[in-house]
Design an enzyme around this catalytic site. Structure first.
Site, mmCIF file in Angstrom:
data_model
loop_
_atom_site.group_PDB
_atom_site.id
_atom_site.type_symbol
_atom_site.label_atom_id
_atom_site.label_comp_id
_atom_site.label_asym_id
_atom_site.label_seq_id
_atom_site.Cartn_x
_atom_site.Cartn_y
_atom_site.Cartn_z
ATOM 1 N N ARG A 230 -0.915 10.468 -7.326
ATOM 2 C CA ARG A 230 -2.010 11.277 -7.866
ATOM 3 C C ARG A 230 -1.684 12.745 -7.651
ATOM 4 O O ARG A 230 -1.039 13.120 -6.665
ATOM 5 C CB ARG A 230 -3.327 10.965 -7.148
ATOM 6 N N HIS A 278 1.357 11.828 -16.970
ATOM 7 C CA HIS A 278 0.576 10.777 -16.295
ATOM 8 C C HIS A 278 0.677 9.453 -17.070
ATOM 9 O O HIS A 278 -0.335 8.838 -17.420
ATOM 10 C CB HIS A 278 -0.886 11.196 -16.138
HETATM 11 P P1 NDP Z 1 -2.406 -0.007 -3.061
HETATM 12 O O1 NDP Z 1 -3.810 0.188 -2.610
HETATM 13 O O2 NDP Z 1 -1.909 -1.389 -3.270
HETATM 14 O O3 NDP Z 1 -1.413 0.699 -2.008
HETATM 15 C C1 NDP Z 1 -1.683 1.930 -1.432
HETATM 16 C C2 NDP Z 1 -0.652 2.171 -0.346
HETATM 17 O O4 NDP Z 1 -0.853 3.485 0.180
HETATM 18 C C3 NDP Z 1 -0.787 1.203 0.828
HETATM 19 O O5 NDP Z 1 0.480 0.835 1.300
HETATM 20 C C4 NDP Z 1 -1.526 2.030 1.880
HETATM 21 O O6 NDP Z 1 -1.267 1.658 3.216
HETATM 22 C C5 NDP Z 1 -0.942 3.394 1.602
HETATM 23 N N1 NDP Z 1 -1.826 4.441 2.126
HETATM 24 C C6 NDP Z 1 -3.105 4.718 1.788
HETATM 25 N N2 NDP Z 1 -3.583 5.733 2.520
HETATM 26 C C7 NDP Z 1 -2.599 6.106 3.361
HETATM 27 C C8 NDP Z 1 -2.481 7.071 4.389
HETATM 28 N N3 NDP Z 1 -3.505 7.881 4.705
HETATM 29 N N4 NDP Z 1 -1.318 7.164 5.044
HETATM 30 C C9 NDP Z 1 -0.279 6.350 4.750
HETATM 31 N N5 NDP Z 1 -0.310 5.399 3.787
HETATM 32 C C10 NDP Z 1 -1.467 5.274 3.105
HETATM 33 O O7 NDP Z 1 -2.245 0.868 -4.373
HETATM 34 P P2 NDP Z 1 -1.208 0.649 -5.579
HETATM 35 O O8 NDP Z 1 0.152 0.471 -5.015
HETATM 36 O O9 NDP Z 1 -1.715 -0.355 -6.525
HETATM 37 O O10 NDP Z 1 -1.349 2.062 -6.324
HETATM 38 C C11 NDP Z 1 -1.038 3.264 -5.643
HETATM 39 C C12 NDP Z 1 -1.539 4.459 -6.460
HETATM 40 O O11 NDP Z 1 -0.717 4.664 -7.589
HETATM 41 C C13 NDP Z 1 -2.932 4.325 -7.076
HETATM 42 O O12 NDP Z 1 -3.953 4.578 -6.111
HETATM 43 C C14 NDP Z 1 -2.903 5.373 -8.152
HETATM 44 O O13 NDP Z 1 -3.360 6.607 -7.620
HETATM 45 C C15 NDP Z 1 -1.434 5.492 -8.504
HETATM 46 N N6 NDP Z 1 -1.155 5.048 -9.869
HETATM 47 C C16 NDP Z 1 -0.590 5.945 -10.740
HETATM 48 C C17 NDP Z 1 -0.283 5.561 -12.017
HETATM 49 C C18 NDP Z 1 0.404 6.483 -12.953
HETATM 50 O O14 NDP Z 1 0.552 6.161 -14.133
HETATM 51 N N7 NDP Z 1 0.885 7.625 -12.489
HETATM 52 C C19 NDP Z 1 -0.589 4.214 -12.513
HETATM 53 C C20 NDP Z 1 -1.122 3.352 -11.510
HETATM 54 C C21 NDP Z 1 -1.410 3.774 -10.243
HETATM 55 P P3 NDP Z 1 -1.650 0.195 3.780
HETATM 56 O O15 NDP Z 1 -0.663 -0.753 3.119
HETATM 57 O O16 NDP Z 1 -1.445 0.316 5.227
HETATM 58 O O17 NDP Z 1 -3.052 -0.063 3.355
HETATM 59 C C1 OXD Z 2 -3.968 4.291 -12.771
HETATM 60 C C2 OXD Z 2 -3.440 5.380 -13.562
HETATM 61 O O1 OXD Z 2 -4.503 4.550 -11.698
HETATM 62 O O2 OXD Z 2 -3.182 5.178 -14.754
HETATM 63 O O3 OXD Z 2 -3.851 3.124 -13.199
HETATM 64 O O4 OXD Z 2 -3.226 6.466 -13.051
#
Ligand code: NDP
Ligand code: OXD
Length: 315
Positions: A230, A278
């Site tokens: 993000r 994005h």
């Molecule tokens: P998940 O919720 O499956 O994974 C999030 C990961 O981030 C977990 O491993 C979590 O740790 C870690 N995390 C969260 N907070 C912290 C912190 N404070 N410190 C360290 N690690 C942290 O999410 P996804 O993998 O499904 O997606 C990740 C992000 O990708 C989405 O939230 C979205 O913002 C972004 N995204 C972007 C897209 C794009 O097109 N650019 C498309 C889709 C998603 P833990 O495992 O310990 O919980």
């Molecule tokens: C998502 C994105 O969060 O598209 O899926 O950014």
């Protein structure tokens, strides 16, 4: 029959509407803003960037489905109804993100930016190329998307490490967690891939201090950044400063604090920056509507919902 509302801003809602109607003729599908009818009759809201306050007007909602993987914009709405908020987890979306990460890791690893510049100048010059097995890729966020990318990068031979909020043990991946694990994670990372969610704890985490801790003296001879998480995670001015001072040799950015990226941003024209709009992992209705409808069927049959956002951690 359930009444499902689609409220989609920033994407074309036509494809979603068609897909939901095709897959769920037994439900009433209404599209905001034109087809809402009586708000009290709406049971489920499937949304992308709905205006703040919109969902508060639907008093009988049972659940809210984000049509993307991130639900940060929803949680930012203080009037959001107190019902489960579900995010997308889907093989199609995951593979699209994995493709993006692999594409850009390889682009930096194989110095494609340099060869593109050489081609424009008609220069035929080969540069030393380290093996993937000598290069360390660090993934911030070892969730659904981070883990899938990690596994694919491992198959390509990279040394893979990852950082998450909670402790993890993953075969072949050096894992770090929490604030104390961040510095050791960064010190061994040459290509930093950011797949964190936007939460209060991750805001601005990609800053000059973070970037300066990356290993710029590894096999690649420089440090690189890929952010597809993000925009609020990154401080654009710090990325530019790091590129200018040489602590960062290149960056791929899919997300920005302000989107669309303003025309005046120096990131657009920076020779060491790749900008994408994005779209690292597009949310495609053909694949994702099925996931959402499956969850609605679960809820209707009394089964628990999956991938519900924790409102305390914010993801
Ligand atoms: P998940 O919720 O499956 O994974 C999030 C990961 O981030 C977990 O491993 C979590 O740790 C870690 N995390 C969260 N907070 C912290 C912190 N404070 N410190 C360290 N690690 C942290 O999410 P996804 O993998 O499904 O997606 C990740 C992000 O990708 C989405 O939230 C979205 O913002 C972004 N995204 C972007 C897209 C794009 O097109 N650019 C498309 C889709 C998603 P833990 O495992 O310990 O919980
Ligand atoms: C998502 C994105 O969060 O598209 O899926 O950014």
């Amino acid at each position: 029959m359930s009444n499902i509302l689609l409220a989609i801003v920033g994407w074309d809602s036509k494809g979603w509407e068609e897909r939901f109607r095709t897959l769920a003729p037994q439900h009433r599908i209404s599209v905001w803003p034109d087809q809402v009818g009586d708000p009290a009759g709406v049971h489920y809201a499937c949304v992308w960037h709905p205006p703040a306050g919109l969902l508060a007007g639907f008093h009988n909602l049972k659940a809210i489905f984000s049509l993307g993987a991130g639900a940060d914009d929803l949680l930012a709405d203080p009037t959001l109804p107190a019902v489960p908020v579900v995010r997308i987890v889907d093989a199609d979306l995951t593979m699209r993100m994995t493709e993006y990460v692999v594409l850009h890791v390889l682009m930096h690893h194989r110095r494609q930016g340099l060869y593109d510049a050489q081609q424009r100048a008609r220069v035929w010059r080969e540069h030393e190329q380290p093996a993937a097995s000598d290069v360390s890729v660090g993934i911030m966020g070892l969730g659904v998307l981070g883990l899938s990318a990690a596994r694919m990068l491992q198959k390509l031979g990279f040394k893979v490490r990852g950082w998450s909020r909670t402790d993890k043990t993953l075969l072949g991946v050096a894992t770090f967690h929490g604030p104390d694990g961040l510095e050791p994670f960064l010190r061994g990372t040459e290509i930093l891939v950011c797949l964190l969610p936007a939460t209060p704890a991750t805001r601005g985490i990609i800053n000059l201090d973070t970037i300066r801790k990356l290993n710029a003296r590894g096999a690649l001879g420089g440090a690189y950044l890929i952010n597809a998480g993000r925009g609020s995670l990154q401080v654009d001015a710090d990325i530019l400063a790091a590129l200018d001072e040489g602590t960062l040799s290149g960056a791929t950015l899919d997300v920005f604090p302000v989107e669309p990226l303003p025309q005046a941003s120096p990131l657009w024209g920076h020779p060491k920056v790749t900008v994408t709009p994005h779209n690292a992992a597009q949310a495609v209705p053909q694949a994702l509507a099925t996931s959402v409808l499956r969850q609605i069927e679960h809820m209707e049959s009394g089964l628990p919902l999956e991938n519900v956002i924790d409102r305390i951690t914010g993801y």
